[in-house]
Design an enzyme around this catalytic site. Structure first.
Site, PDB file in Angstrom:
ATOM      1  N   CYS A  64     -49.991 147.354  32.056  1.00  0.00           N
ATOM      2  CA  CYS A  64     -49.390 146.752  30.867  1.00  0.00           C
ATOM      3  C   CYS A  64     -48.672 147.789  30.008  1.00  0.00           C
ATOM      4  O   CYS A  64     -47.806 147.436  29.198  1.00  0.00           O
ATOM      5  CB  CYS A  64     -50.458 146.062  30.030  1.00  0.00           C
TER       6      CYS A  64
ATOM      7  N   ARG B 182     -53.866 122.179   9.398  1.00  0.00           N
ATOM      8  CA  ARG B 182     -53.826 121.056   8.448  1.00  0.00           C
ATOM      9  C   ARG B 182     -52.720 120.072   8.836  1.00  0.00           C
ATOM     10  O   ARG B 182     -52.918 118.850   8.800  1.00  0.00           O
ATOM     11  CB  ARG B 182     -53.595 121.572   7.030  1.00  0.00           C
TER      12      ARG B 182
END
Length: 467
Positions: free
Chosen positions: A53, A457
């Protein structure tokens, strides 16, 4: 089989000397000494236990030294009584006889080695489409440290030329990271991808944000373009990339198209493979139907805890965890790997890109009904100096409100916020429950309502509105 005064002696053979393989070998050695367990490992490359990586950051100069990417050298493994044989490729697994055949790549000599227990950690191979010129000099993959060194050697040969150009094929994680690395080295970069938006691990609307950022950075992004050939010069070296209606000149071509499990050995040995070509294992990482064979890392498929289906996800985080589980089990201990939620994070210059769980297409593929919510916020309180924009997209199951996935694109502090969502996914939380999480707050770090909670929400409201 030999016996010592301590009882039964066994031989563990490991195929693959990087993250999963050597993590397994090291864990097994910590649990059992050489008088009980002999460990022989084969690695066809020149490096062991390294961070693949980190290759784009090494190529781009952020990591100055190649050795910084190596966690443990072959010599260090051998000091721990692990017989690690480098530049040695396993060419056959004889399951019935309990042995592997290996070829020394320096001498060509071939030998058989018997095993009582076998670990397959052969990794993944870069996708190289069967198009003209794909194997020409100047075309580079970046899967291994050897690949990274070959690319750097090639870049050094053309260092100092004016107007240096690079074409990166594929706009996934590796593609965009390599685009940044080459820009940092002074190249004009063209990023060619067959999809309409970069970062196919995101939904297209979120990928469009990445494209806008790439455009701002000066990367020429060519979307919806299938590469039909690599152009070569009189010397046979790559000189550009051809798509259906255009050509893009290049001094170097880098492939970032993705990877597939490297399971040719396993297939030839008759071991079980999944729909993506990866080895299938149980929770202990034991190959299904095989009492003494384990597999881990990029060559396996793992359970997606959100969709309930097997997936192939090539990440070093998983590979190291697989290795720890395998090492414990082959040494007589106990460990399990329950699965993943598909979390990944990346960056292009100061743009951070993260995702976990399902995309819209993933939810559709497994027949889940869902709602989405996308919000724009800032990474810190809006009045705090340096506050930067962030976009969060959230998917929730329509009937239950169960969190299905989260994608985040933004500046500093955006990427690692995905870990909150990954934890919630693993726990099977609903978006309503997510809104009540007690997250840290101070103006330099977050608005009063963290962007992840704002998205939760909005998603909870969408679930209620959907009935």
């Amino acid at each position: 089989m030999r016996r010592t005064s301590g009882g039964k002696w066994e031989r563990l053979v490991v195929v693959g000397g990087d993250a999963a393989g050597m993590s397994a070998a090291s864990r097994a050695r910590r649990l059992k000494g050489p008088e009980e367990l002999e460990i022989t490992a084969f690695e066809r490359g020149r490096f062991s236990s390294y961070s693949a990586c980190g290759i784009p950051y090494w190529v781009g100069g952020a990591v100055a030294d190649r050795d910084a990417l190596v966690a443990r050298t072959p010599e260090e493994h051998r000091e721990r009584a692990i017989d690690l044989r480098m530049r040695t490729e396993v060419t056959e697994i004889d399951v019935a006889a309990g042995r592997v055949r290996a070829r020394d790549l320096s001498t060509g000599a071939q030998t058989w080695t018997g095993y009582d227990k076998l670990v397959i950690a052969t990794g993944a191979r870069p996708v190289r489409p069967p198009i003209p010129g794909i194997d020409a000099p100047g075309v580079h993959g970046v899967q291994t440290l050897d690949d990274g060194q070959a690319l750097l050697d090639a870049l050094e040969e053309i260092e100092g030329r004016d107007g240096r150009r690079a074409v990166v094929v594929g706009a996934g994680y590796i593609g965009v990271e390599m685009a940044e690395a080459l820009m940092r080295r002074g190249y004009t970069v063209t990023l060619v991808d067959r999809r309409e938006q970069p970062m196919a691990t995101l939904d297209p609307d979120m990928g469009a944000l990445v494209r806008g950022a790439l455009d701002d950075l000066g990367v020429t992004t060519v979307s919806g373009a299938e590469v039909v050939g690599i152009l070569t010069g009189d010397d046979g070296r790559a000189r550009g990339v051809a798509v259906k209606d255009a050509e893009y000149p290049a001094d170097v071509v880098v492939l970032g198209i993705g990877v597939r499990p490297e399971t040719g050995l396993a297939r030839a040995a008759g071991l079980p493979l999944g729909v993506y070509g990866g080895l299938l294992t149980d929770l202990s990482m034991r190959v299904r139907g095989c009492g003494n064979i384990w597999a881990g890392g990029d060559c396996v498929e793992v359970l997606d805890l959100v969709s309930g289906r097997e997936r192939h996800i090539a990440l070093g985080t998983h590979a190291n965890k697989h290795g720890q589980v395998i090492g414990a089990n082959v040494a007589g201990g106990y460990g399990t790997f329950p699965g993943v939620v598909g979390t990944a994070v990346s960056k292009v210059c100061d743009l951070e890109i993260a995702r976990t769980g399902l995309r819209e297409k993933d939810a559709q593929a497994v027949g889940l009904k869902y709602v989405t919510a996308t919000i724009e916020a800032t990474n810190s309180a809006g009045y705090y100096p340096g506050a930067a924009p962030m976009t969060v997209k959230m998917l929730a199951e329509r009937r239950t409100g169960r969190l299905l996935g989260v994608q985040i694109v933004g500046r500093e502090g955006a990427g690692k916020r995905v870990d909150v969502a990954a934890t919630a996914l693993t726990a099977g939380m609903t978006v309503e429950q997510l809104t009540a999480l007690d997250l840290g707050y101070a103006p330099p770090f977050s608005p009063v309502w963290d962007p992840v909670l704002v998205a939760a929400r909005r998603a909870a409201a969408a679930v209620r509105d959907a009935g």
